[in-house]
Design a protein around this motif. Structure first.
Motif, PDB file in Angstrom:
ATOM      1  N   ASN A 146       0.951  -1.223   0.002  1.00  0.00           N
ATOM      2  CA  ASN A 146      -0.055  -0.048   0.040  1.00  0.00           C
ATOM      3  C   ASN A 146       0.855   1.173  -0.112  1.00  0.00           C
ATOM      4  OD1 ASN A 146      -2.265  -1.990   1.370  1.00  0.00           O
ATOM      5  ND2 ASN A 146      -3.186  -0.262   0.701  1.00  0.00           N
ATOM      6  N   PRO A 147       0.550   2.109  -0.874  1.00  0.00           N
ATOM      7  CA  PRO A 147       1.278   3.622  -0.742  1.00  0.00           C
ATOM      8  C   PRO A 147       1.144   4.166   0.255  1.00  0.00           C
ATOM      9  CG  PRO A 147      -0.266   3.523  -2.818  1.00  0.00           C
ATOM     10  CD  PRO A 147      -0.383   2.018  -2.093  1.00  0.00           C
ATOM     11  N   GLU A 148       2.171   4.905   0.911  1.00  0.00           N
ATOM     12  CA  GLU A 148       1.959   5.783   2.019  1.00  0.00           C
ATOM     13  C   GLU A 148       0.832   6.422   2.112  1.00  0.00           C
ATOM     14  OE1 GLU A 148       3.355   5.312   5.413  1.00  0.00           O
ATOM     15  OE2 GLU A 148       4.928   4.731   3.901  1.00  0.00           O
ATOM     16  N   ASN A 149       0.093   6.991   1.118  1.00  0.00           N
ATOM     17  CA  ASN A 149      -1.047   7.823   1.144  1.00  0.00           C
ATOM     18  C   ASN A 149      -2.351   7.092   0.455  1.00  0.00           C
ATOM     19  OD1 ASN A 149      -0.378   7.501  -1.597  1.00  0.00           O
ATOM     20  ND2 ASN A 149      -0.378   9.634  -2.205  1.00  0.00           N
ATOM     21  N   HIS A 150      -2.305   5.769   0.434  1.00  0.00           N
ATOM     22  CA  HIS A 150      -3.461   5.153   0.341  1.00  0.00           C
ATOM     23  C   HIS A 150      -4.718   5.284   1.190  1.00  0.00           C
ATOM     24  CE1 HIS A 150      -6.067   1.666  -0.699  1.00  0.00           C
ATOM     25  NE2 HIS A 150      -5.456   1.681  -1.970  1.00  0.00           N
ATOM     26  N   PRO A 151      -5.856   5.484   0.720  1.00  0.00           N
ATOM     27  CA  PRO A 151      -7.132   5.947   1.462  1.00  0.00           C
ATOM     28  C   PRO A 151      -7.231   4.798   2.392  1.00  0.00           C
ATOM     29  CG  PRO A 151      -7.700   5.249  -0.660  1.00  0.00           C
ATOM     30  CD  PRO A 151      -6.315   5.286  -1.015  1.00  0.00           C
ATOM     31  N   ALA A 152      -6.969   3.438   2.445  1.00  0.00           N
ATOM     32  CA  ALA A 152      -7.329   2.452   3.461  1.00  0.00           C
ATOM     33  C   ALA A 152      -6.665   2.852   4.689  1.00  0.00           C
ATOM     34  CB  ALA A 152      -6.811   1.264   2.650  1.00  0.00           C
ATOM     35  N   ARG A 153      -5.525   3.684   4.783  1.00  0.00           N
ATOM     36  CA  ARG A 153      -4.859   4.010   5.839  1.00  0.00           C
ATOM     37  C   ARG A 153      -5.580   5.091   6.714  1.00  0.00           C
ATOM     38  NH1 ARG A 153       1.236   2.842   5.917  1.00  0.00           N
ATOM     39  NH2 ARG A 153       1.653   1.813   4.155  1.00  0.00           N
ATOM     40  N   SER A 154      -6.426   5.750   6.106  1.00  0.00           N
ATOM     41  CA  SER A 154      -7.013   6.778   6.628  1.00  0.00           C
ATOM     42  C   SER A 154      -7.941   6.470   7.804  1.00  0.00           C
ATOM     43  CB  SER A 154      -7.993   7.599   5.644  1.00  0.00           C
ATOM     44  OG  SER A 154      -9.299   6.953   5.751  1.00  0.00           O
ATOM     45  N   MET A 155      -8.165   7.403   8.765  1.00  0.00           N
ATOM     46  CA  MET A 155      -9.050   7.129   9.928  1.00  0.00           C
ATOM     47  C   MET A 155     -10.369   6.947   9.477  1.00  0.00           C
ATOM     48  SD  MET A 155      -6.915   8.272  13.115  1.00  0.00           S
ATOM     49  CE  MET A 155      -8.172   9.571  13.787  1.00  0.00           C
ATOM     50  N   PRO A 262     -11.944  -7.628 -13.823  1.00  0.00           N
ATOM     51  CA  PRO A 262     -10.735  -7.059 -13.720  1.00  0.00           C
ATOM     52  C   PRO A 262     -10.765  -6.128 -12.718  1.00  0.00           C
ATOM     53  CG  PRO A 262     -10.721  -7.200 -16.188  1.00  0.00           C
ATOM     54  CD  PRO A 262     -12.106  -7.957 -15.410  1.00  0.00           C
ATOM     55  N   SER A 263      -9.943  -5.831 -11.564  1.00  0.00           N
ATOM     56  CA  SER A 263      -9.973  -4.894 -10.579  1.00  0.00           C
ATOM     57  C   SER A 263      -8.610  -4.319 -10.286  1.00  0.00           C
ATOM     58  CB  SER A 263     -10.671  -5.611  -9.562  1.00  0.00           C
ATOM     59  OG  SER A 263     -10.941  -4.548  -8.419  1.00  0.00           O
ATOM     60  N   TYR A 264      -8.620  -3.728  -8.771  1.00  0.00           N
ATOM     61  CA  TYR A 264      -7.309  -3.300  -8.676  1.00  0.00           C
ATOM     62  C   TYR A 264      -7.201  -3.473  -7.114  1.00  0.00           C
ATOM     63  CZ  TYR A 264      -3.737  -0.256  -6.631  1.00  0.00           C
ATOM     64  OH  TYR A 264      -2.479   0.112  -6.226  1.00  0.00           O
ATOM     65  N   PHE A 265      -6.197  -4.004  -6.762  1.00  0.00           N
ATOM     66  CA  PHE A 265      -5.525  -4.211  -5.389  1.00  0.00           C
ATOM     67  C   PHE A 265      -4.086  -3.815  -5.386  1.00  0.00           C
ATOM     68  CE2 PHE A 265      -9.345  -7.027  -5.426  1.00  0.00           C
ATOM     69  CZ  PHE A 265     -10.299  -6.349  -4.348  1.00  0.00           C
ATOM     70  N   PRO A 266      -3.795  -3.040  -4.274  1.00  0.00           N
ATOM     71  CA  PRO A 266      -2.496  -2.616  -4.301  1.00  0.00           C
ATOM     72  C   PRO A 266      -1.310  -4.134  -4.165  1.00  0.00           C
ATOM     73  CG  PRO A 266      -3.528  -1.408  -2.601  1.00  0.00           C
ATOM     74  CD  PRO A 266      -4.367  -2.484  -3.185  1.00  0.00           C
ATOM     75  N   PHE A 267      -1.972  -5.211  -3.604  1.00  0.00           N
ATOM     76  CA  PHE A 267      -1.046  -6.431  -3.087  1.00  0.00           C
ATOM     77  C   PHE A 267      -1.421  -7.516  -4.191  1.00  0.00           C
ATOM     78  CE2 PHE A 267      -5.087  -7.439  -1.521  1.00  0.00           C
ATOM     79  CZ  PHE A 267      -5.718  -6.384  -0.870  1.00  0.00           C
ATOM     80  N   THR A 268      -1.895  -7.106  -5.153  1.00  0.00           N
ATOM     81  CA  THR A 268      -2.057  -8.348  -6.257  1.00  0.00           C
ATOM     82  C   THR A 268      -1.860  -7.471  -7.739  1.00  0.00           C
ATOM     83  OG1 THR A 268      -4.448  -7.974  -6.231  1.00  0.00           O
ATOM     84  CG2 THR A 268      -3.561  -9.868  -5.172  1.00  0.00           C
ATOM     85  N   GLU A 269      -1.218  -8.201  -8.624  1.00  0.00           N
ATOM     86  CA  GLU A 269      -1.013  -7.642  -9.845  1.00  0.00           C
ATOM     87  C   GLU A 269      -1.073  -9.027 -10.901  1.00  0.00           C
ATOM     88  OE1 GLU A 269      -1.541  -4.722 -11.322  1.00  0.00           O
ATOM     89  OE2 GLU A 269      -0.917  -5.461 -13.341  1.00  0.00           O
ATOM     90  N   PRO A 270      -2.140  -9.317 -11.843  1.00  0.00           N
ATOM     91  CA  PRO A 270      -3.250  -8.808 -11.978  1.00  0.00           C
ATOM     92  C   PRO A 270      -3.995  -8.858 -10.860  1.00  0.00           C
ATOM     93  CG  PRO A 270      -3.035 -10.462 -13.468  1.00  0.00           C
ATOM     94  CD  PRO A 270      -1.773 -10.424 -12.985  1.00  0.00           C
ATOM     95  N   SER A 291     -15.832 -11.898  -3.942  1.00  0.00           N
ATOM     96  CA  SER A 291     -14.336 -12.098  -3.327  1.00  0.00           C
ATOM     97  C   SER A 291     -13.590 -11.169  -4.282  1.00  0.00           C
ATOM     98  CB  SER A 291     -13.767 -13.442  -3.613  1.00  0.00           C
ATOM     99  OG  SER A 291     -12.540 -13.809  -3.069  1.00  0.00           O
ATOM    100  N   GLY A 292     -12.521 -10.646  -3.527  1.00  0.00           N
ATOM    101  CA  GLY A 292     -11.225  -9.964  -4.506  1.00  0.00           C
ATOM    102  C   GLY A 292     -10.305 -11.271  -4.403  1.00  0.00           C
ATOM    103  N   SER A 293      -9.551 -10.976  -5.558  1.00  0.00           N
ATOM    104  CA  SER A 293      -8.303 -11.913  -5.798  1.00  0.00           C
ATOM    105  C   SER A 293      -7.047 -11.465  -6.450  1.00  0.00           C
ATOM    106  CB  SER A 293      -8.960 -13.268  -6.442  1.00  0.00           C
ATOM    107  OG  SER A 293      -9.224 -12.853  -7.780  1.00  0.00           O
ATOM    108  N   GLY A 294      -6.341 -12.307  -6.880  1.00  0.00           N
ATOM    109  CA  GLY A 294      -5.173 -11.827  -7.564  1.00  0.00           C
ATOM    110  C   GLY A 294      -3.915 -12.635  -7.791  1.00  0.00           C
TER     111      GLY A 294
END
Ligand code: DAH
Length: 348
Positions: A146-155, A262-270, A291-294
């Protein structure tokens, strides 16, 4: 010369009149108290000759004993009466039919779904692991690319705990089960470090997860199951075959389609969302996201302590509550967590 008999009679009658302990004690004072009538008689003895004193004294003492006996008898009677009244007011009717106990406990529907998931993956050779619900920033986010500014980190999305880890970052209530991918794989990598080959990592991690979110389909506490398969010879095809097998076993039907969108998660590619569609039944014909996957991102494989040039991994993260809702036909997620026995008892 027993002129004291009337006094004894009088005292007896007086005591009989007393209906409460306090009345009785007042009556007692009238005869045996400091200025009571027996006491007066005893005081009068002083004026008599020694012979008369002896005879008279004996009489007075006999009368005194009779009065004391009457007093004690009345005291016992009053205490007994009081006990009887108390017993009556607290009476237990043992002839009433008893209230039935609950039909016995049962497993919560989420626990049932979780047990099914564990049994199915267990039969496919997956280990079942458990992990901490209070996580570090590194495992929840950084290790998962996850990049430092990823929204998942937000409160707004993640619950934080007012305690910092060794690196000065606040701990969090894990927002997904994905941190356990890294924890489990690290342990596996350490165990086989220095050996020529390493057996595949095949694990699922069911458990509680937390997010700042609450409506009919989101609860601040919910359940996910993470899946991870890492080896030298695994491919996306294995993920598809394995997940289809799981989902068909879970819903006990083969009349069901799977699609990877097709989708996006920081920890999977594709990355891909897994949708399912029932070909029959009340949910027929609608694509439902489960489910999410990759393919595990090389940076994550590296954080696991493995060489991304050699090892390839596939992962998924599915909502257990979502699967249970679909299986049992429940439209409001909150019903699972309200503790209403009328709802819960239906699953036993
Ligand atoms: N952690 C993701 C979430 O909570 C779900 C997920 C997506 C897990 C893709 C995975 C994955 O393992 O590969 O939304």
């Amino acid at each position: 010369m027993n002129d004291l008999s009337p006094l004894v009679q009088e005292a007896r009658a007086d005591f009989e009149q007393a209906t409460a302990p306090a009345d009785l004690e007042n009556a007692k004072a009238r005869y045996l108290g400091k200025t009571g009538r027996i006491t007066e008689q005893l005081k009068a003895l002083g004026a008599l000759s020694p012979d008369d004193k002896k005879a008279r004294g004996a009489l007075i003492n006999a009368a005194k004993q009779q009065i004391e006996a009457a007093l004690n008898a009345r005291r016992d009677a009053l205490a007994d009466a009081e006990l009887q009244t108390q017993l009556k007011s607290e009476a237990l009717d043992v002839t009433l039919p008893g209230r039935k106990r609950g039909a016995g406990g049962g497993l919560h529907p989420i626990s049932r779904a979780r047990e099914r998931i564990e049994a199915i993956f267990g039969s496919m050779g997956f280990d079942v692991a458990d992990g901490p619900e209070i996580e570090t920033d590194w495992y929840s986010f950084t290790a998962l690319n996850n990049p430092e500014n990823h929204p998942a980190r937000s409160m707004q999305d993640t619950f934080y705990v007012d305690i910092k880890d060794a690196h000065g970052a606040y701990l969090n209530l894990r927002p997904h089960t994905s941190p356990m991918q890294v924890r489990y794989a690290q342990a596996h990598a350490r165990r086989y470090a220095g050996q020529a080959t390493m057996p595949d990592i095949r694990v699922i991690v069911p458990g509680r997860t937390y997010r700042v979110d609450s409506d009919a389909t989101h609860s601040p506490m919910f359940h996910q199951v993470e899946g991870l398969w890492i080896g030298e010879n695994v491919s996306f095809k294995d993920l598809k075959v394995m997940y289809l097998e799981f989902i068909q076993a879970f819903f006990e039907t083969t009349e069901l389609k799977l699609r990877f969108r097709p989708s996006y998660f920081p920890f999977t590619e594709p990355s891909a969302e897994i949708d399912i569609m029932f070909e029959r039944g009340p949910l027929e014909g609608r694509w439902l996201e489960v489910s999410g996957s990759g393919q595990v991102h090389p940076n994550v494989v590296r954080n696991m302590g493995l060489d991304p040039e050699r090892y390839v991994g596939f992962a998924f993260g599915s909502g257990i509550d979502r699967l249970a809702m679909l299986r049992y036909g429940i439209s409001d997620l909150r019903a699972f967590f309200e503790g209403d026995l009328r709802f819960l008892a239906q699953f036993n």
